[in-house]
Design an enzyme around this catalytic site. Structure first.
Site, PDB file in Angstrom:
ATOM      1  N   TYR A 142       0.673  -1.291   0.086  1.00  0.00           N
ATOM      2  CA  TYR A 142       0.118   0.002  -0.011  1.00  0.00           C
ATOM      3  C   TYR A 142       0.872   1.220   0.046  1.00  0.00           C
ATOM      4  CZ  TYR A 142      -4.765  -2.023   0.853  1.00  0.00           C
ATOM      5  OH  TYR A 142      -5.716  -2.744   0.928  1.00  0.00           O
ATOM      6  N   LYS A 191       3.388 -15.158   2.468  1.00  0.00           N
ATOM      7  CA  LYS A 191       3.647 -15.885   1.098  1.00  0.00           C
ATOM      8  C   LYS A 191       5.095 -16.367   0.882  1.00  0.00           C
ATOM      9  CE  LYS A 191       2.013 -17.831  -2.932  1.00  0.00           C
ATOM     10  NZ  LYS A 191       1.203 -18.852  -2.866  1.00  0.00           N
ATOM     11  N   ASP A 223      -2.582 -18.333   0.471  1.00  0.00           N
ATOM     12  CA  ASP A 223      -3.667 -19.008  -0.463  1.00  0.00           C
ATOM     13  C   ASP A 223      -4.478 -20.170   0.537  1.00  0.00           C
ATOM     14  OD1 ASP A 223      -1.174 -20.401  -0.081  1.00  0.00           O
ATOM     15  OD2 ASP A 223      -1.067 -20.921  -2.271  1.00  0.00           O
ATOM     16  N   ASP A 247      -6.160  -6.995   4.338  1.00  0.00           N
ATOM     17  CA  ASP A 247      -7.409  -6.464   3.736  1.00  0.00           C
ATOM     18  C   ASP A 247      -8.282  -7.559   3.255  1.00  0.00           C
ATOM     19  OD1 ASP A 247      -9.278  -4.175   2.304  1.00  0.00           O
ATOM     20  OD2 ASP A 247      -7.988  -4.785   0.397  1.00  0.00           O
ATOM     21  N   ASP A 251     -12.131  -9.303   4.690  1.00  0.00           N
ATOM     22  CA  ASP A 251     -13.436  -9.449   3.972  1.00  0.00           C
ATOM     23  C   ASP A 251     -14.118 -11.019   3.960  1.00  0.00           C
ATOM     24  OD1 ASP A 251     -13.213  -6.734   3.503  1.00  0.00           O
ATOM     25  OD2 ASP A 251     -13.929  -6.914   1.249  1.00  0.00           O
TER      26      ASP A 251
HETATM   27  C1  IPM Z   1     -10.277  -1.497   4.018  1.00  0.00           C
HETATM   28  C2  IPM Z   1     -10.481  -0.645   2.697  1.00  0.00           C
HETATM   29  C3  IPM Z   1      -9.438   0.183   2.502  1.00  0.00           C
HETATM   30  C4  IPM Z   1      -8.177  -0.564   2.496  1.00  0.00           C
HETATM   31  C5  IPM Z   1      -9.744   0.884   1.244  1.00  0.00           C
HETATM   32  C6  IPM Z   1     -10.982   1.658   1.055  1.00  0.00           C
HETATM   33  C7  IPM Z   1      -8.669   1.759   0.995  1.00  0.00           C
HETATM   34  O1  IPM Z   1     -10.705  -1.777   2.124  1.00  0.00           O
HETATM   35  O2  IPM Z   1     -10.163  -0.676   5.188  1.00  0.00           O
HETATM   36  O3  IPM Z   1     -10.412  -2.530   4.343  1.00  0.00           O
HETATM   37  O4  IPM Z   1      -7.734  -1.376   1.598  1.00  0.00           O
HETATM   38  O5  IPM Z   1      -7.391  -0.661   3.541  1.00  0.00           O
HETATM   39 MG    MG Z   2     -10.922  -3.486   2.558  1.00  0.00          MG
END
Ligand code: IPM
Ligand code: MG
Length: 355
Positions: A142, A191, A223, A247, A251
């Protein structure tokens, strides 16, 4: 007692879900005899619209003089074509960096009332899901060198993934400390079969682990981790991983607990200032329709009062109010397509259930 909270509602569903969290905080404040002093600041696309900067200096200053920061979400298709440094997402990345918030804690817990909403089979989740994802937040791909240049085969774009041992050591310590207070199992995800940065990651995590003999440390390739999360999520206690993998995996961890609309997060550094935000994004497709799930924002507010303000009883009471409301059968649209209540109604019900 009065607490100064910087409120950065941002874009998309950010304002509507944050409003519900503020409602719940005010309800808790009146019951517990404390005061919240909320001050709004601009971030993301809305900040760009008003100041041509996704993170105005005033916002950074406001956060620095606050006890904690509550954030909604940033981004939207309207700003997709902007140059990178003007994009709403840069507002979020830069506030994390500016405040030194390198540790992102994302608890993915399967709330018993939401067992039906969990997309995994019963036999897979019989032992529950209670995972704390510790994501490194201010380094890696990032924030490392990136760019565009003319190459031999036309324009090429590149991003690099870089970590130094200091960055890895400090986030590893956060994860080990959390694991030693939880079920003492830490899985570090990388990884290392391919990436140099992951090899360094693994060796530094091993070294830090020597000071935490009570914690059982293991390593997993990313993975495989993505697969294990849906195959046997109960095996995980605390997960430690880098910015990019964190990240993605957070999710996934959110979805297996029922909906991404319920997962909160805390971003912390070495000081007491923390930033609290739902892990979901700005969801532009449902923004302004009053159908978003405010629970992730409300649970982020609970994390805020516990971690930054040290008010554990109020945090518990907010979390209980969420659980009770779900047990009473209230659902937002993400959890039940047929029978659902609005975002603001969910905020009202949870506020009433704060005792
Ligand atoms: C998160 C989001 C952010 C990230 C984006 C919106 C920049 O996806 O907080 O997980 O990638 O960190
Ligand atoms: Mg995110």
């Amino acid at each position: 007692m009065s607490y100064k909270i910087a409120v950065l509602k941002g874009d998309g569903i950010g304002p509507e879900v944050t409003d519900q969290a503020l409602k719940v905080l005010l309800s808790a404040a009146s019951k517990y005899g404390i005061l919240f002093d909320f001050t709004e600041g601009l971030i993301g696309g809305i900040a760009y619209e008003k100041t041509l900067n996704p993170l105005p200096q005033e916002t950074i200053d406001l956060c620095k003089k606050s006890d904690a920061v509550l954030l909604g979400a940033v981004g939207g298709p309207k700003w997709d074509k902007l140059p990178n440094e003007k994009r709403p997402e840069m507002g979020l990345l830069n506030i994390r960096k500016a405040l030194g918030l390198y540790a992102n804690i994302r608890p993915a817990v399967l709330i018993p009332a939401l067992k039906k909403e969990c997309p995994l089979k019963d036999e897979i989740v019989n032992n529950g899901i209670n995972i704390t994802v510790v994501r490194e937040l201010t380094g890696g791909i990032y924030f490392s060198e990136k760019g565009k240049r003319q190459g031999e085969f036309g324009i090429e774009a590149y991003d690099t993934d870089k970590y130094n041992e200091t960055e890895i050591r400090r986030i590893a310590k956060v994860a080990f400390k959390l694991a030693s207070k939880k079920n003492k199992k830490l899985v570090s995800i990388d990884k290392a079969n391919v990436l140099e940065s992951s090899k360094l990651w693994r060796s530094v995590v091993e070294e830090v682990g020597k000071s935490f003999c009570d914690v059982n440390l293991s390593h997993m390739y990313v993975d495989n981790a993505a697969m294990q999360l849906v195959k046997n999520p109960s095996q995980f206690d605390v997960i430690l991983t880098d910015n990019m993998f964190g990240d993605i995996l957070s999710d996934e961890a959110a979805q297996i607990t029922g909906s991404i609309g319920i997962l909160p997060s805390a971003s912390l550094g070495d000081g007491t200032l923390g930033l609290y935000e739902p892990i979901h994004g700005s969801a532009p497709d449902i923004a302004g329709k009053n159908v978003a799930n405010p629970i992730a924002s409300i649970l982020s507010a609970a994390m805020m009062v516990r971690i930054s303000l040290g008010l554990d009883d109020i945090a518990k009471s907010i979390e209980n109010a969420v659980n009770i409301s779900l047990e009473q059968g209230y659902r937002t649209q993400d959890l039940d397509k047929e029978s659902y209540i609005s975002c603001s109604k969910m905020g009202d019900i949870i506020s009433q259930n704060v005792v």
